[in-house]
Scaffold this active site. Structure first.
Site: not given
Ligand SMILES: NC(=O)c1ccc[n+]([C@@H]2O[C@H](COP(=O)([O-])OP(=O)(O)OC[C@H]3O[C@@H](n4cnc5c(N)ncnc54)[C@H](OP(=O)(O)O)[C@@H]3O)[C@@H](O)[C@H]2O)c1
Length: 257
Positions: A137, A150
């Site tokens: 990401s 995350y």
């Protein structure tokens, strides 16, 4: 005919990878929890492209259910492309987090890609070729934008990809880390978020098509929204400049008083 195994193929980015790789003529192994969705996708792709498709239902937060996926990666016929895509988010910060939810996220986003990579690598090295695609990401590079762990799980995926590349590139293995920006998939709903509040959302077809262009170019790191590849090169050069200091055996002068 080569075979690609895609985790998290039942929706979002994983489903588009399955469609694109099937269209390129790869046989597939599709992995996720939602068996009916996987079977429906398998049916669609068999009739559209005539490829062979295996389905493995597995909750990858469960070690016992992950093992059959690892076994398939060690077995014949061999897997030539592993797409470590299954992942999830977790709303809220670290201060009030549920330990079980934290452990599940670490397992799904970081441990499982590690174990599946370790399962497929020996065979790839023996054959002298293979590709491992890890979906990280952009938050791997922007941890301040995401509360909780995350971003850290995705930094892990990026770092693992870079280390693995250094370890195996000379032995015929291609490693790619893909860093999606906010992309229109189910991940926001699943974590109780609202995608309509996210500015500049990329469409999932565009994201995967760009990632596959990076794959064809054998990029180590693919960040679809970044307009100028030179920006990544400059970032890497800055990292190497910082690393020049790591060779000092004494603390820097500024830490001696
Ligand atoms: N969308 C974004 O904005 C964005 C941005 C950056 C990175 N990413 C990353 O992209 C990857 C794909 O996510 P997505 O955006 O496509 O989200 P998504 O539509 O929610 O897809 C997630 C996939 O992972 C599977 N999955 C989730 N938990 C699982 C579990 N416990 N066991 C097995 N499979 C599981 C889901 O299938 P089942 O529910 O059937 O198990 C689904 O196929 C993730 O790694 C995510 O972190 C997404």
């Amino acid at each position: 005919m080569t075979i690609a195994l895609i985790t998290g193929a039942s929706s979002g980015i994983g489903t588009v990878y399955a469609r694109r790789l099937a269209a390129r003529g790869h046989d597939l192994v599709l992995v996720a929890r939602a068996t009916e969705r996987l079977n429906a996708l398998a049916g669609e792709l068999r009739s559209a492209h005539g490829v062979a498709i295996e389905v493995i239902t597995a909750d990858l937060t469960d070690a016992a259910q992950t093992e059959p996926v690892a076994q398939r990666l060690r077995a014949d016929p061999p897997i030539d492309i592993l797409v470590n895509n299954a992942g999830a988010g977790l709303s809220g910060g670290l201060s009030h987090a549920d330990p079980v939810a934290l452990e599940n996220l670490l397992r799904l986003n970081s441990l499982v890609p590690t174990l599946l990579t370790a399962a497929v690598l020996p065979g790839m090295l023996e054959r002298g070729h293979g590709s491992i695609v890890n979906i990280a990401s952009v938050l791997a590079l922007l941890p301040e934008y995401s509360h909780g762990i995350y971003a850290a799980t995705k930094s892990y995926v990026l770092t693992m990809s870079q280390s693995l590349h250094a370890e195996v590139v000379s032995r015929g293995i291609y490693v790619q880390a893909v860093l999606p920006v906010a992309t229109r998939t189910e991940i926001y709903d699943r974590m109780g978020g609202d995608i309509s509040k996210v500015p500049d959302v990329m469409e999932v077809d565009d994201l995967v098509d760009a990632a596959l262009i990076g794959f064809d170019r054998k990029e180590l790191v693919t960040i679809p929204p970044v307009p100028d590849a030179a920006d990544w090169d400059a970032f890497e050069r800055a990292r190497m400049v910082l690393a020049l200091g790591f060779s000092n055996s004494k603390p820097a002068k500024r830490y001696r008083s």
